[in-house]
Motif scaffolding. Sequence first.
Motif, PDB file in Angstrom:
ATOM      1  N   UNK A   1      47.781  87.340 200.837  1.00 39.35           N
ATOM      2  CA  UNK A   1      46.730  86.564 201.940  1.00 39.35           C
ATOM      3  C   UNK A   1      45.424  86.708 201.560  1.00 39.35           C
ATOM      4  N   UNK A   2      45.127  86.342 200.277  1.00 39.96           N
ATOM      5  CA  UNK A   2      43.426  86.463 199.997  1.00 39.96           C
ATOM      6  C   UNK A   2      43.333  84.970 199.368  1.00 39.96           C
ATOM      7  N   UNK A   3      42.088  84.541 199.248  1.00 34.43           N
ATOM      8  CA  UNK A   3      41.827  83.234 198.710  1.00 34.43           C
ATOM      9  C   UNK A   3      41.432  83.186 197.292  1.00 34.43           C
ATOM     10  N   UNK A   4      41.565  82.422 196.380  1.00 33.02           N
ATOM     11  CA  UNK A   4      41.213  82.307 195.210  1.00 33.02           C
ATOM     12  C   UNK A   4      40.888  80.922 194.487  1.00 33.02           C
ATOM     13  N   UNK A   5      40.018  80.860 193.575  1.00 34.39           N
ATOM     14  CA  UNK A   5      39.577  79.778 193.265  1.00 34.39           C
ATOM     15  C   UNK A   5      39.988  79.489 191.662  1.00 34.39           C
TER      16      UNK A   5
END
Length: 417
Positions: free
Chosen positions: A177-181
Amino acid sequence: MDKNHNDIFALESDLKRAIQGDVRFDSFSKTLYSTDASIYQMEPIGVVLPRDTDDVLASMEIAKSAGIPIMPRGGGTSLAGQTVNHALVLDFSKYMNRVLEVNYEERWARVQPGIVLDDLNRNLLEEKRVRYGPDPSTSNRACIGGGIGNNSCGAHSLVYGKTSDQVLEIEAVLSNATKINFGPLSPGELEKKLTKQDFEGNIYREVLNIAQSNSTEIESNYPKISRRISGYNLDSLLGNSATNMADIVVGSEGTLCMVTEATVKLVKTPRYTGLCIVHFSDLAVACAATTPILKHDPSAVELIDSMLIERTRQSPAFSRLMKFIDGQPKAVLIVEFSGETPSEISKRLTSFKVDLQRQSLGYAWLNITDKIEQQKVWSIRKAGLGLLMSIRGNNKPIPFVEDTAVDPSRLGEFVRR
Ligand SMILES: Cc1cc2nc3c(=O)[nH]c(=O)nc-3n(C[C@H](O)[C@H](O)[C@H](O)COP(=O)(O)OP(=O)(O)OC[C@H]3O[C@@H](n4cnc5c(N)ncnc54)[C@H](O)[C@@H]3O)c2cc1C
């Protein structure tokens, strides 16, 4: 995974509290999402239609705490059951379907995953003569996110390749539940990622380790054909100066992360195109002819066989479009040429026809240069599966082994067997 009624009720309540978008656990919605374009049916635990990335993050957090699987979905046009599961289904097509940014000079667009391919192309300025390259037959309902999941490609894969050739960067929500690029990294940037002591660092270390420790197998056993779309694209991580983890997300069928944004290339559209409809009295001969045809550098080669021709002739909606078929061929190949002037197209069509006649490939060669007439041909090709399914009675073709990829040089032999 068995969840009792109270668990499901709590899950639905948690989601409704946390999500701006829609949360659907009613039996009508669950039945709707039990199917896609495949023959498989599995009822989801529930359905979320996220409004934004925060909704996706919240859904992931709640699913993680509840210990239930989560699955992204776009247009649901997959043929092998990719979007049905006993999972929390996230449908990106209703709200997360916007074009966020377009750069015409550098030819790229940043989009949300739920945008339908044809809608993206309609959003682009006509005078700029650019489009998104991959054009699966389902482009009027399939989404960018689904194309990323399946590594889709279409009739013009000869010139535009697969989705993996068109994705530059991805923003995604991971299982923690974390955002990544994910985007291209120089060797120096990669080195920094590899030293990070967090989930992202782990991803880079683990995935590169899997690719490198299996490099011999990957190099010798991954088929070297341009339309290979099965398996994770581990080959893309070997021997490249720039590492891009987005290449691994493409083709991962929603198993690795939820894509919440994608930056994709735009391709220049040709000013003119022309078709040659090559008629064959034998299906395998038509397939084998693709190798000599490819030497003419066409922008598309697609086959319509006698069964589809027959279905089209019997279809009230499509029969009037079938003026381009001469006689009773067992198959026709639609061969498209692209160019910048009408005379370039005309020259290419002429030399193509002369060469095929010289090699006795086909029995009729119909050229089509009118734009509307060309669209009619493509519309039949695109309607293919639907037309086959319209056979009356209970005996229908069942699409379940899809996207077999064969080297064009062995296609004739493959079909004959
Ligand atoms: C008649 C017919 C013709 C077809 N022709 C072609 C063709 O010419 N070429 C071709 O390549 N395919 C073809 N297909 C298959 C399918 O239409 C394409 O692969 C299409 O690109 C899938 O898009 P979708 O939005 O429907 O994806 P979906 O079916 O919704 O999803 C596809 C996969 O992507 C994953 N996914 C969806 N959204 C996300 C997201 N946000 N993040 C991460 N993963 C996600 C899903 O979990 C799933 O695994 C055809 C299907 C039919 C029924």
